[in-house]
Design a protein around this motif. Structure first.
Motif, PDB file in Angstrom:
ATOM      1  N   HIS A 176     101.349 -17.744  56.145  1.00  0.00           N
ATOM      2  CA  HIS A 176     100.050 -17.686  56.561  1.00  0.00           C
ATOM      3  C   HIS A 176      99.277 -19.033  56.457  1.00  0.00           C
ATOM      4  CE1 HIS A 176     100.904 -13.654  58.352  1.00  0.00           C
ATOM      5  NE2 HIS A 176     101.461 -13.303  57.166  1.00  0.00           N
ATOM      6  N   HIS A 202     101.322 -18.499  61.757  1.00  0.00           N
ATOM      7  CA  HIS A 202     102.111 -18.110  60.756  1.00  0.00           C
ATOM      8  C   HIS A 202     103.627 -18.614  60.928  1.00  0.00           C
ATOM      9  CE1 HIS A 202     102.396 -14.885  63.551  1.00  0.00           C
ATOM     10  NE2 HIS A 202     103.857 -15.226  63.471  1.00  0.00           N
ATOM     11  N   GLY A 275      99.541 -10.626  61.535  1.00  0.00           N
ATOM     12  CA  GLY A 275      98.957 -11.925  61.866  1.00  0.00           C
ATOM     13  C   GLY A 275      99.294 -12.436  63.355  1.00  0.00           C
TER      14      GLY A 275
END
Length: 516
Positions: A176, A202, A275
């Motif tokens: 990330h 990511h 994410g």
């Protein structure tokens, strides 16, 4: 380039020797912490090493790395390796040759994936204004003996880049990245007109490719800065950042009062889809009082952020609401016991004129929450600085009495001085501390100037291993730290991010400070 990097093997052999000779765990668990210099000390060169961050190899816990940046005599970045858990260190030149177009390496981040691959991310600077021309990634599969050729992973004008690796993401590790995305070329000392949002992306293939960036910061907030990134045990992604609200002085690097007379907000954004999107936004605290001028908004110290053993985020920050700089903390999970006030982690007298600032949090394998911070409680002139430590064995509800990590104080007035008008003459002391949690203690790292003379720019990174009792959540373990005696609350009243424009002028101090 790879041929030149094989020359690192002779240097890294020292660290590898530590892997052979050192015993597992923290050596000397019951002795006073021994502070060791991490960076090579060449005081004649006036090198300013600061802002350490620590990572440990999950496949070999004795292999520890510290990345730090350099602010003098020139901007730069560095990597320090230890093969004995932090007792000894060597410096490795990760970048014998910079990527094309980059004149300087800056602001490095480090992390390990589940297989022990070391990731090193840095910003390339170019031009007289040291503008970010790209973000680059290099990796090592042999514990720092060789590194891959850096590849560009983000474009220009990316600031405050943070990295974390989810080691439990499916069949592999998910990398990330979080950063501030400047939408126009910033002027000297500050950002240009908003929006300059906080973004995230990511990678599931070791950084070869990345997802399309998504916005982390709430669209209604204009002046968002200093992101901090933490991952939860279920792959949740948490980002804490400051909303400077009406403070255009610090945001744009303008001349103005020594301390902004208003307040900021501390905001927490969350992702429950690893994410892919950030939909949960909570105001952790909307009455944050700055304690000093933001020297440079690009390197502004972020809040400290971790997730506890329940997966709930805990945030710590520096705040002057009690009359001087204190370290405050809130944990966002309610668990049936919310309190209205943040917890004060430093246990000196309230409002005594002594500063505690720039906290760093970590959570041990046993669930203990550790915190370190710079502390000037021993100096009535509020200058001589130590590192202090405290811990919580009950999920942040209470913390043990503070204890010093450092035996000698150091002077925070030593370092690179700013030349831009907004912070002319002030010293850059770095933007963070390093903290590695262990079951039986911590490894702490900080910026230190004890070996430098006033008026110089020399800063070193020091580290120390500190023994702590093994946490047994909520009761004393009979170790070196007694049970916590602080009664302040750790849980936050979470204010919904609704009607955010209406609260812009609610919190303004009537007693604008003349400065400290």
């Amino acid at each position: 380039m790879n041929g030149r990097r094989r020359g690192l093997a002779s240097v890294v052999a020292v660290a590898w020797a530590g892997l052979v000779m050192a015993a597992p765990g923290v050596a000397g668990a019951d002795v006073v912490p021994v502070e060791v210099p991490v960076t090579a000390m060449d005081q004649g060169a006036g090198v300013a090493n600061n802002s350490p961050t620590i990572a440990v190899d999950p496949t070999e816990p004795r292999f520890v790395v510290i990345a730090n940046r350099l602010d003098a005599p020139h901007f730069g970045c560095a990597l320090q390796l230890s093969g004995d858990g932090g007792a000894g260190w060597v410096t490795v030149d990760v970048l014998p040759e910079l990527p094309e177009g980059a004149e300087t390496c800056y602001a490095p981040e480090v992390a390990f994936d589940a297989d022990g691959v070391l990731y090193y991310v840095f910003v390339g600077l170019a031009g007289s204004g040291n503008q970010p021309m790209g973000v680059f990634l290099t990796t090592s599969r042999d514990r720092g003996q060789t590194f891959t050729t850096p590849r560009q992973v983000l474009g220009s004008l990316k600031f405050s880049v943070r990295m974390a690796i989810d080691r439990d993401a499916g069949d592999g590790s998910r990398l990330h990245l979080v950063w501030i995305d400047a939408t126009s070329e910033p002027p000297l000392g500050g950002f240009g007109p908003p929006p300059n949002p906080i973004m995230a992306a990511h990678s599931d293939d070791g950084g070869a490719t990345f997802s399309a960036p998504v916005q982390v910061s709430h669209p209604a907030l204009d002046r968002v800065v200093a992101p901090a990134l933490a991952l939860g045990p279920d792959g949740d992604v948490h980002v804490a950042y400051y909303d400077l609200e009406d403070d255009a002085i610090d945001y744009q690097g303008l001349e103005g009062p020594p301390v902004w007379p208003g307040t900021w907000s501390l905001v927490l954004a969350g992702s429950t889809d690893r994410g892919a999107s950030f939909r949960a936004h909570r105001v952790v605290d909307d009455a944050v009082e700055p304690h000093e001028r933001v020297l440079l908004v690009f390197t502004m110290p972020p809040p400290a952020l971790v997730t506890d053993r329940h997966g709930e985020p805990c945030v710590a920050w520096t705040d002057a609401r009690h009359g001087d700089a204190d370290v405050l903390l809130r944990c966002a999970g309610d668990r049936g016991n919310e309190r209205s006030q943040p917890q004060r982690l430093n246990d000196d007298s309230v409002g005594n004129g002594r500063s505690q600032y720039m906290p760093r949090l970590a959570v041990s394998p046993t669930g203990r929450i550790d915190a370190i911070f710079y502390d000037r409680r021993e100096d009535p002139d509020d200058l001589a600085t130590h590192i202090y430590l405290t811990s919580s064995a009950d999920d942040g509800h209470s913390f043990a009495p503070n204890r010093p990590v450092t035996a000698e104080p150091f002077d925070p007035r030593i370092g690179q001085r700013y030349v831009h008008p907004a912070a002319s003459g002030l010293v850059e002391f770095g933007s963070r501390l390093g903290l590695l949690p262990r079951a039986d203690g911590v490894l702490a790292a900080w910026t230190d100037t004890r070996n430098s003379e006033p008026g110089t720019t020399g800063q070193d990174v020091f580290a120390a291993s500190v023994s702590l009792p093994r946490a047994t959540h909520g009761r004393d373990t009979g170790g070196t730290l007694p049970t916590a005696v602080l009664a302040a609350a750790a849980l936050a009243v979470v204010v919904p991010l609704v009607g955010i424009g209406a609260r812009r002028h609610r919190h303004r101090r009537a007693d604008a400070r003349s400065g400290t």
